[in-house]
Design an enzyme around this catalytic site. Structure first.
Site, PDB file in Angstrom:
ATOM      1  N   GLU A  92       0.825  -1.215   0.000  1.00  0.00           N
ATOM      2  CA  GLU A  92       0.000   0.000   0.000  1.00  0.00           C
ATOM      3  C   GLU A  92       0.857   1.263   0.000  1.00  0.00           C
ATOM      4  O   GLU A  92       0.534   2.229  -0.681  1.00  0.00           O
ATOM      5  CB  GLU A  92      -0.970   0.002   1.182  1.00  0.00           C
ATOM      6  CG  GLU A  92      -2.100  -0.995   1.039  1.00  0.00           C
ATOM      7  CD  GLU A  92      -3.060  -0.699  -0.103  1.00  0.00           C
ATOM      8  OE1 GLU A  92      -3.174   0.474  -0.539  1.00  0.00           O
ATOM      9  OE2 GLU A  92      -3.709  -1.644  -0.577  1.00  0.00           O
ATOM     10  N   GLU A  96       0.323   3.697  -3.170  1.00  0.00           N
ATOM     11  CA  GLU A  96      -0.299   4.994  -2.937  1.00  0.00           C
ATOM     12  C   GLU A  96       0.685   6.159  -2.983  1.00  0.00           C
ATOM     13  O   GLU A  96       0.277   7.284  -3.268  1.00  0.00           O
ATOM     14  CB  GLU A  96      -1.053   5.002  -1.604  1.00  0.00           C
ATOM     15  CG  GLU A  96      -2.263   4.102  -1.627  1.00  0.00           C
ATOM     16  CD  GLU A  96      -3.188   4.275  -0.445  1.00  0.00           C
ATOM     17  OE1 GLU A  96      -2.948   5.153   0.416  1.00  0.00           O
ATOM     18  OE2 GLU A  96      -4.176   3.520  -0.373  1.00  0.00           O
ATOM     19  N   GLU A 119     -13.824  -5.081  11.426  1.00  0.00           N
ATOM     20  CA  GLU A 119     -12.619  -4.556  10.772  1.00  0.00           C
ATOM     21  C   GLU A 119     -11.534  -4.251  11.807  1.00  0.00           C
ATOM     22  O   GLU A 119     -11.787  -3.585  12.803  1.00  0.00           O
ATOM     23  CB  GLU A 119     -12.920  -3.274  10.000  1.00  0.00           C
ATOM     24  CG  GLU A 119     -11.664  -2.706   9.342  1.00  0.00           C
ATOM     25  CD  GLU A 119     -11.853  -1.342   8.704  1.00  0.00           C
ATOM     26  OE1 GLU A 119     -11.151  -1.057   7.731  1.00  0.00           O
ATOM     27  OE2 GLU A 119     -12.703  -0.573   9.192  1.00  0.00           O
ATOM     28  N   GLU A 140      -7.192   0.798 -10.222  1.00  0.00           N
ATOM     29  CA  GLU A 140      -7.773   1.579 -11.318  1.00  0.00           C
ATOM     30  C   GLU A 140      -8.901   2.505 -10.870  1.00  0.00           C
ATOM     31  O   GLU A 140      -9.219   3.472 -11.546  1.00  0.00           O
ATOM     32  CB  GLU A 140      -8.248   0.675 -12.451  1.00  0.00           C
ATOM     33  CG  GLU A 140      -9.380  -0.254 -12.077  1.00  0.00           C
ATOM     34  CD  GLU A 140      -9.804  -1.161 -13.215  1.00  0.00           C
ATOM     35  OE1 GLU A 140     -10.978  -1.567 -13.218  1.00  0.00           O
ATOM     36  OE2 GLU A 140      -8.974  -1.460 -14.093  1.00  0.00           O
TER      37      GLU A 140
END
Length: 183
Positions: A92, A96, A119, A140
């Protein structure tokens, strides 16, 4: 079994999506009565508090549809099936921000909304950052602005509610505590 525990009688699957699923459980309460619990199941996520050699925090600004606004956050993302949290954190961070790191250290894990969701977010600190050649790109359907800001600027963004999510606020408070302890 704890005297406060709720026993699941029945589970009804309501929705199974790309990121979350929703179920409704019928439960027996500690007093013998029954109730319903709406539960969101999530695969878990990671968040990365990435600190540059200049002591700046690497953040991403993105539009969050659920909030209908732009917010500034630390890089984060969902765990893929079978993926270790540290691997997700590196992936990540690269996707990012274009960064990789020499040192990745687990800080803490916490549940985001235990009243209705399972979570869990694993928070890591990344140091020794370097730009990665041919870095992996964003998904995307993901669009972000990468920024590097000081702790003072992050505190200002918290007050202005430009930083408005728990994982990022937690990370900033961690840095504030570290700074206070080091004085």
């Amino acid at each position: 079994m704890s005297h406060l525990e709720e026993k699941t009688i029945k589970t009804e699957k309501i929705f199974n999506g790309k990121v979350i699923s929703l179920q409704v459980d019928d439960v027996e309460l500690p007093n013998g009565k029954t109730s319903k619990r709406e539960i969101i199941k999530h695969p878990g996520a990671v968040a990365v508090l990435a600190i540059t050699d200049e002591n700046k925090i690497v953040m991403v600004e993105q539009y969050r549809k659920a909030l209908e606004k732009m917010i500034i956050e630390i890089p984060a993302g969902k765990l893929e099936k079978g993926e270790e949290p540290a691997s997700t954190a590196r992936r990540e961070l690269e996707e990012e921000t274009g960064y990789d790191c020499e040192k990745l250290e687990w800080l803490i894990s916490f549940y985001t909304s235990p009243g209705f969701a399972d979570e869990i977010i694993h928070l890591y600190v990344a140091k020794g950052l370097f730009k990665k050649e041919n870095a992996a790109s964003l998904d995307e359907d993901e669009f972000v602005n990468v920024m590097e800001i000081t702790l003072e600027k992050a505190q200002e963004y918290l007050r202005e509610q430009r930083i408005y999510d728990a994982k990022t606020a937690y990370a900033i408070q961690y840095l504030q505590l570290q700074e206070a302890l080091n004085k």
